[in-house]
Design a protein around this motif. Structure first.
Motif, mmCIF file in Angstrom:
data_model
loop_
_atom_site.group_PDB
_atom_site.id
_atom_site.type_symbol
_atom_site.label_atom_id
_atom_site.label_comp_id
_atom_site.label_asym_id
_atom_site.label_seq_id
_atom_site.Cartn_x
_atom_site.Cartn_y
_atom_site.Cartn_z
ATOM 1 N N VAL A 115 42.583 37.144 25.148
ATOM 2 C CA VAL A 115 43.362 38.105 25.946
ATOM 3 C C VAL A 115 42.972 37.943 27.411
ATOM 4 O O VAL A 115 41.968 37.318 27.741
ATOM 5 C CB VAL A 115 43.132 39.570 25.523
ATOM 6 N N CYS A 116 43.792 38.527 28.296
ATOM 7 C CA CYS A 116 43.532 38.443 29.734
ATOM 8 C C CYS A 116 42.540 39.514 30.172
ATOM 9 O O CYS A 116 42.492 40.603 29.600
ATOM 10 C CB CYS A 116 44.827 38.628 30.510
ATOM 11 N N HIS A 117 41.791 39.187 31.193
ATOM 12 C CA HIS A 117 40.870 40.145 31.799
ATOM 13 C C HIS A 117 41.347 40.498 33.205
ATOM 14 O O HIS A 117 42.351 39.973 33.678
ATOM 15 C CB HIS A 117 39.463 39.553 31.830
ATOM 16 N N GLU A 118 40.619 41.386 33.839
ATOM 17 C CA GLU A 118 40.937 41.717 35.222
ATOM 18 C C GLU A 118 40.727 40.486 36.100
ATOM 19 O O GLU A 118 41.596 40.104 36.892
ATOM 20 C CB GLU A 118 40.049 42.864 35.690
ATOM 21 N N GLY A 140 43.039 30.102 42.152
ATOM 22 C CA GLY A 140 44.025 31.155 42.318
ATOM 23 C C GLY A 140 43.517 32.251 43.237
ATOM 24 O O GLY A 140 42.516 32.096 43.939
ATOM 25 N N ILE A 141 44.209 33.377 43.201
ATOM 26 C CA ILE A 141 43.947 34.484 44.120
ATOM 27 C C ILE A 141 43.056 35.536 43.465
ATOM 28 O O ILE A 141 43.303 35.946 42.324
ATOM 29 C CB ILE A 141 45.267 35.124 44.581
ATOM 30 N N GLY A 142 42.054 35.954 44.196
ATOM 31 C CA GLY A 142 41.179 37.031 43.756
ATOM 32 C C GLY A 142 41.430 38.292 44.564
ATOM 33 O O GLY A 142 42.552 38.555 44.986
ATOM 34 N N SER A 143 40.368 39.042 44.811
ATOM 35 C CA SER A 143 40.523 40.338 45.462
ATOM 36 C C SER A 143 39.184 40.821 45.985
ATOM 37 O O SER A 143 38.143 40.555 45.372
ATOM 38 C CB SER A 143 41.066 41.358 44.448
ATOM 39 N N TYR A 156 35.906 35.005 41.853
ATOM 40 C CA TYR A 156 36.583 35.561 40.682
ATOM 41 C C TYR A 156 38.073 35.658 40.991
ATOM 42 O O TYR A 156 38.468 36.253 41.998
ATOM 43 C CB TYR A 156 36.044 36.950 40.344
ATOM 44 N N ILE A 157 38.910 35.062 40.134
ATOM 45 C CA ILE A 157 40.363 35.136 40.338
ATOM 46 C C ILE A 157 40.993 35.963 39.224
ATOM 47 O O ILE A 157 40.386 36.171 38.166
ATOM 48 C CB ILE A 157 41.012 33.740 40.420
ATOM 49 N N TRP A 158 42.207 36.429 39.472
ATOM 50 C CA TRP A 158 42.857 37.392 38.582
ATOM 51 C C TRP A 158 44.018 36.753 37.808
ATOM 52 O O TRP A 158 44.919 36.149 38.419
ATOM 53 C CB TRP A 158 43.400 38.565 39.401
ATOM 54 N N MET A 170 45.958 37.911 54.690
ATOM 55 C CA MET A 170 45.359 37.701 53.373
ATOM 56 C C MET A 170 46.420 38.001 52.328
ATOM 57 O O MET A 170 47.546 38.383 52.664
ATOM 58 C CB MET A 170 44.159 38.630 53.154
ATOM 59 N N ASP A 171 46.072 37.820 51.088
ATOM 60 C CA ASP A 171 46.849 38.420 50.000
ATOM 61 C C ASP A 171 45.884 38.835 48.916
ATOM 62 O O ASP A 171 44.796 38.257 48.766
ATOM 63 C CB ASP A 171 47.888 37.449 49.448
ATOM 64 N N ASP A 172 46.264 39.860 48.185
ATOM 65 C CA ASP A 172 45.453 40.400 47.101
ATOM 66 C C ASP A 172 46.140 40.087 45.779
ATOM 67 O O ASP A 172 47.369 39.918 45.729
ATOM 68 C CB ASP A 172 45.298 41.907 47.277
ATOM 69 N N ALA A 173 45.359 40.019 44.704
ATOM 70 C CA ALA A 173 45.916 39.688 43.395
ATOM 71 C C ALA A 173 46.855 40.760 42.868
ATOM 72 O O ALA A 173 47.789 40.467 42.115
ATOM 73 C CB ALA A 173 44.771 39.478 42.400
ATOM 74 N N ASN A 174 46.621 42.012 43.251
ATOM 75 C CA ASN A 174 47.391 43.111 42.685
ATOM 76 C C ASN A 174 48.795 43.184 43.283
ATOM 77 O O ASN A 174 49.015 42.822 44.430
ATOM 78 C CB ASN A 174 46.644 44.422 42.906
ATOM 79 N N VAL A 175 49.726 43.692 42.477
ATOM 80 C CA VAL A 175 51.150 43.723 42.836
ATOM 81 C C VAL A 175 51.569 45.168 43.141
ATOM 82 O O VAL A 175 51.273 46.062 42.336
ATOM 83 C CB VAL A 175 51.989 43.162 41.677
ATOM 84 N N PRO A 176 52.251 45.428 44.284
ATOM 85 C CA PRO A 176 52.914 44.475 45.164
ATOM 86 C C PRO A 176 51.944 43.662 46.028
ATOM 87 O O PRO A 176 51.005 44.203 46.603
ATOM 88 C CB PRO A 176 53.810 45.352 46.030
ATOM 89 N N SER A 177 52.224 42.375 46.083
ATOM 90 C CA SER A 177 51.489 41.428 46.909
ATOM 91 C C SER A 177 52.497 40.622 47.705
ATOM 92 O O SER A 177 53.699 40.672 47.426
ATOM 93 C CB SER A 177 50.669 40.497 46.013
ATOM 94 N N LEU A 178 52.013 39.866 48.660
ATOM 95 C CA LEU A 178 52.933 38.989 49.398
ATOM 96 C C LEU A 178 53.504 37.917 48.475
ATOM 97 O O LEU A 178 54.664 37.529 48.603
ATOM 98 C CB LEU A 178 52.209 38.359 50.586
ATOM 99 N N LEU A 179 52.693 37.433 47.546
ATOM 100 C CA LEU A 179 53.157 36.428 46.591
ATOM 101 C C LEU A 179 54.323 36.950 45.757
ATOM 102 O O LEU A 179 55.224 36.206 45.382
ATOM 103 C CB LEU A 179 51.996 36.026 45.673
#
Length: 422
Positions: free
Chosen positions: A386-389, A341-344, A351-353, A294-303
């Motif tokens: 503005v951006c949201h989570e 896109g990628i969510g979590s 829901y994507i981030w 998988m990958d998660d939206a939060n960084v560090p991520s594989l992306l």
């Protein structure tokens, strides 16, 4: 260049008025809403939660680093943040978020060792890494060596001790964390560690253990691959600091050896063969042959691997991994009528981030892709500018967290790359 000079350029470079206004608003978001200075320390809250995350606070100021040479006030602010982060990690290297005051009424009931000033004690490997990255980047921009005193050397030893100890978590670690789900019944099961707060057993791999992901969700298997990649990168930074500033050959050798073990573990245990995408990175493993793909939206991520500096964008394994995480093979990749896109698992399905959308752009070499992602973010703010989570891929009026500075900062960073070539 100063920020005011950048904004003058923006009036010319960013022809779209909506983009121009959102860029300026997001760029200044942290400075205008989230900073508290106490003596020579800087405290930066994440947004609508009145606490400072080691990870978020580092990311929230990353886009300012290009401007600190010509802005001594901004330079002092970031230096104060590094000092605060060092103090917090020395207070408790297992904590991920802190307070500016010693006592507060907490929303959750956690079974772990809680100290004054600690908001949350979820051990996340990246929380030790981000302050090192920020220090190194600050030093590269300013050549200011005054941070590197005996306290900072103690800080280096502290994080190395934890990283090494957690290579054999099951045998050596006393860290536990349980969140009382019974008292906060609406929480996700990922808010707590299984096995009475110890997490599942792991086998030695050379990598280092983490209890929680950068999303603040519990790891399924506790060798988080992108977290270990980030750790490898910051060990290089520490090696350079120890060699050039402290001139400690023994400590340098210790760091080199630790990095070798982690890199070896990633190569041996962190790569899988996917039937469609071929050789690619797993998101987590336990060393027993189990993996999370998988990958998660939060960084560090594989992306984010090339953004963090672990490998090159053109690397074959990264490219295969990137194709996987931006496909429906990734269980947290969503497509809708407004966005994709990628969510979590931290937020609801579909829901994507914006963080992941910005990171997709920051790791792209295609200018059109970058600008398409900027437009996607800009047109899905629920009318707030503005951006949201996160937001619903079919309805951007449905979103989580109205005030989230990390997402704003990363969006500004993407605009700097795509339009200003910075």
């Amino acid at each position: 260049m100063k920020i005011e000079d950048l904004f003058k350029q923006a009036d010319t470079i960013l022809e779209d008025e909506k983009l121009r206004e959102m860029f300026k608003k997001c760029f200044l978001s942290t400075l205008e809403t989230s900073v508290k200075v106490k003596g020579d320390k800087t405290y930066i809250i994440t947004g609508d939660i009145n606490a400072m995350w080691l990870r978020d606070s580092s990311c929230q100021v990353n886009h300012y680093l290009k401007f600190i040479k010509d802005d001594l006030k901004l330079q002092k602010l970031i230096k104060g943040l590094i000092k605060a982060q060092v103090d917090y990690i020395l207070l408790d290297p297992y904590a991920n978020a802190f307070l500016s005051e010693p006592d507060v009424e907490r929303e959750y009931h956690d079974t772990t060792i809680m100290k004054p000033y600690v908001w949350e004690r979820k051990y996340e490997l990246d929380s030790l890494c981000y302050p090192v990255k920020l220090t190194y980047q600050y030093y590269q921009e300013t050549k200011d060596q005054s941070l590197f005193d005996e306290k900072y050397l103690h800080f280096i030893h502290t994080i190395l001790n934890i990283i090494e100890l957690e290579q054999k978590h099951s045998e050596n670690s006393t860290y536990t964390f349980e969140r009382d789900i019974a008292k906060t019944w609406d929480l996700r099961k990922t808010e707590t560690l299984q096995n009475h707060g110890h997490g599942f057993d792991t086998r030695y791999t050379g990598m280092t253990w983490s209890a929680f992901r950068p999303s603040d969700d519990a790891c399924t298997f506790n060798y988080n691959i992108p977290g270990n990649m980030f750790c490898s990168v910051i060990l290089n930074y520490l090696r350079e600091i120890v060699r050039d500033i402290y001139k400690d050959s023994y400590l340098e050798e210790r760091i080199v050896d630790l990095k070798f073990q982690i890199d070896y573990g990633i190569e041996l245990f962190g790569i899988v063969h996917h039937p469609q995408y071929g050789k690619m990175y797993a998101y987590e493993t336990d060393g027993y042959g189990n993996h999370v793909l998988m990958d998660d939206a939060n960084v560090p991520s594989l992306l984010s691997v090339p953004y963090l500096g672990f490998t090159d964008y053109q690397d074959e394994v990264y490219q295969n991994t990137r194709q996987f995480v931006l496909s429906h093979e990734n269980p947290y990749y969503y497509e809708g009528t407004r966005a994709k896109g990628i969510g979590s698992p931290h937020t609801w399905p579909q829901y994507i981030w914006p963080i992941a959308l910005s990171m997709q752009g920051l790791t792209s070499q295609n200018e059109n892709e970058m600008k398409e992602l900027i437009d996607m973010i800009m047109n899905n703010t629920g009318g707030t500018g503005v951006c949201h989570e996160s937001f619903d891929v079919n309805d951007d009026s449905k979103y989580t967290r109205p005030w989230f500075c990390w997402a704003n900062s990363l969006f500004a960073e993407l605009v700097l790359k795509a339009y200003f070539k910075m």
